[in-house]
Design an enzyme around this catalytic site. Structure first.
Site, PDB file in Angstrom:
ATOM      1  N   HIS A   1      35.478  66.839  53.095  1.00 13.48           N
ATOM      2  CA  HIS A   1      36.289  65.902  52.149  1.00 13.48           C
ATOM      3  C   HIS A   1      35.268  65.056  51.367  1.00 13.48           C
ATOM      4  O   HIS A   1      34.657  64.268  52.064  1.00 13.48           O
ATOM      5  CB  HIS A   1      37.256  65.296  52.659  1.00 13.48           C
ATOM      6  CG  HIS A   1      38.140  64.156  51.696  1.00 13.48           C
ATOM      7  ND1 HIS A   1      39.075  63.620  52.102  1.00 13.48           N
ATOM      8  CD2 HIS A   1      37.982  63.827  50.582  1.00 13.48           C
ATOM      9  CE1 HIS A   1      39.524  62.795  51.254  1.00 13.48           C
ATOM     10  NE2 HIS A   1      39.026  63.036  50.211  1.00 13.48           N
TER      11      HIS A   1
ATOM     12  N   HIS B   1      23.822  69.507  41.368  1.00 13.87           N
ATOM     13  CA  HIS B   1      23.236  70.889  41.662  1.00 13.87           C
ATOM     14  C   HIS B   1      22.848  71.144  42.996  1.00 13.87           C
ATOM     15  O   HIS B   1      22.209  70.530  43.703  1.00 13.87           O
ATOM     16  CB  HIS B   1      22.111  71.146  40.530  1.00 13.87           C
ATOM     17  CG  HIS B   1      20.967  70.115  40.958  1.00 13.87           C
ATOM     18  ND1 HIS B   1      19.922  70.736  41.563  1.00 13.87           N
ATOM     19  CD2 HIS B   1      20.583  68.882  40.617  1.00 13.87           C
ATOM     20  CE1 HIS B   1      18.993  69.679  41.763  1.00 13.87           C
ATOM     21  NE2 HIS B   1      19.360  68.658  41.156  1.00 13.87           N
TER      22      HIS B   1
END
Ligand SMILES: CC(C)(COP(=O)(O)OP(=O)(O)OC[C@H]1O[C@@H](n2cnc3c(N)ncnc32)[C@H](O)[C@@H]1OP(=O)(O)O)[C@@H](O)C(=O)NCCC(=O)NCCS
Length: 202
Positions: free
Chosen positions: A134, A125
């Site tokens: 990436h 979160h």
């Protein structure tokens, strides 16, 4: 839709598109003369794009994705999300990003353009993931982490909550990151330490 780049990464992109029945793939653009097909799809050397064409850059290298997306600005870059990825509430994902199978992106996280959230990566979160990042397979970012443009978080690495990872960093495979990482740093190990710096680029 066209794909740009005929690598192994491209095969996984094709799988997501076919499983989700999202787009028909017209061809794959790649200048490697020995390639003629990938997963039955024709390779072409170049394409003259129209404005309503969709293009997905199927290249794992963050710098190259940036270069290509800066070159082709008048096409539509879709967002690809595997049907077995889990996306929490209030997550925003920008154009050209792929979320692969088994990945989890939790609530209130923001993911920039042309990112790869690879197989089974966990982005918890309130993360902020800038463009061209990436997150490799099985890497885990705890809550409230920020990751700067172009950084690669290596396979199986983990980053504890609240850290700031700079731009164009490389976090080595399996690293355990316990403190902030400065721009361009390459860090490895548990606890991770800086071993060198990536070159700045244009
Ligand atoms: C960090 C990394 C980029 C370094 O690669 P490199 O620049 O070629 O560096 P080298 O292989 O020369 O390694 C330099 C030193 O760091 C060590 N090292 C490299 N990667 C390491 C890692 N992940 N964990 C611990 N030590 C590592 C090497 O053993 C070597 O140590 P030594 O000098 O004592 O011999 C690379 O090893 C890595 O982990 N890449 C991530 C790959 C990945 O996640 N791919 C996912 C694709 S989807």
């Amino acid at each position: 839709m066209y794909l740009f780049g005929g690598s192994g990464h491209c095969k996984v992109i094709i799988d997501i598109i076919k499983k989700n029945n999202l787009y028909e793939i017209t061809s794959i653009i790649d200048d490697n003369p020995v390639l003629d097909k990938i997963c039955g799809i024709d390779i072409v050397r170049r394409v003259k794009f129209n404005e309503d064409d969709s293009l997905f850059i199927s290249i794992g290298d963050n710098k190259i994705r940036k270069k290509i997306s800066n070159k082709y600005t008048n096409v539509n870059y879709p967002i690809l999300i595997h049907s077995n990825a889990v996306i929490g509430i209030n997550v925003s994902i920008a154009r050209g990003t792929v979320i692969m199978a088994g990945a989890i992106v939790n609530s209130d996280t923001r993911i920039g353009k042309q990112c790869i959230i690879n197989t089974s990566a966990v982005v918890e979160h309130d993360n902020i993931i800038e463009d061209f990042v990436h997150i490799s397979p099985n890497a885990t970012l705890a809550g409230n982490v920020s990751v700067g443009e172009g950084t690669q978080i290596g396979i199986g690495a983990c980053v504890i909550q609240g850290l700031k990872i700079g731009k164009w960093c490389t976090i080595g495979a399996g690293s355990v990151v316990l403190k902030d990482v400065p721009d361009f740093a390459v860090v490895v190990g548990n606890p991770s330490k800086i071993i060198k710096y990536n070159k700045e680029h244009e």
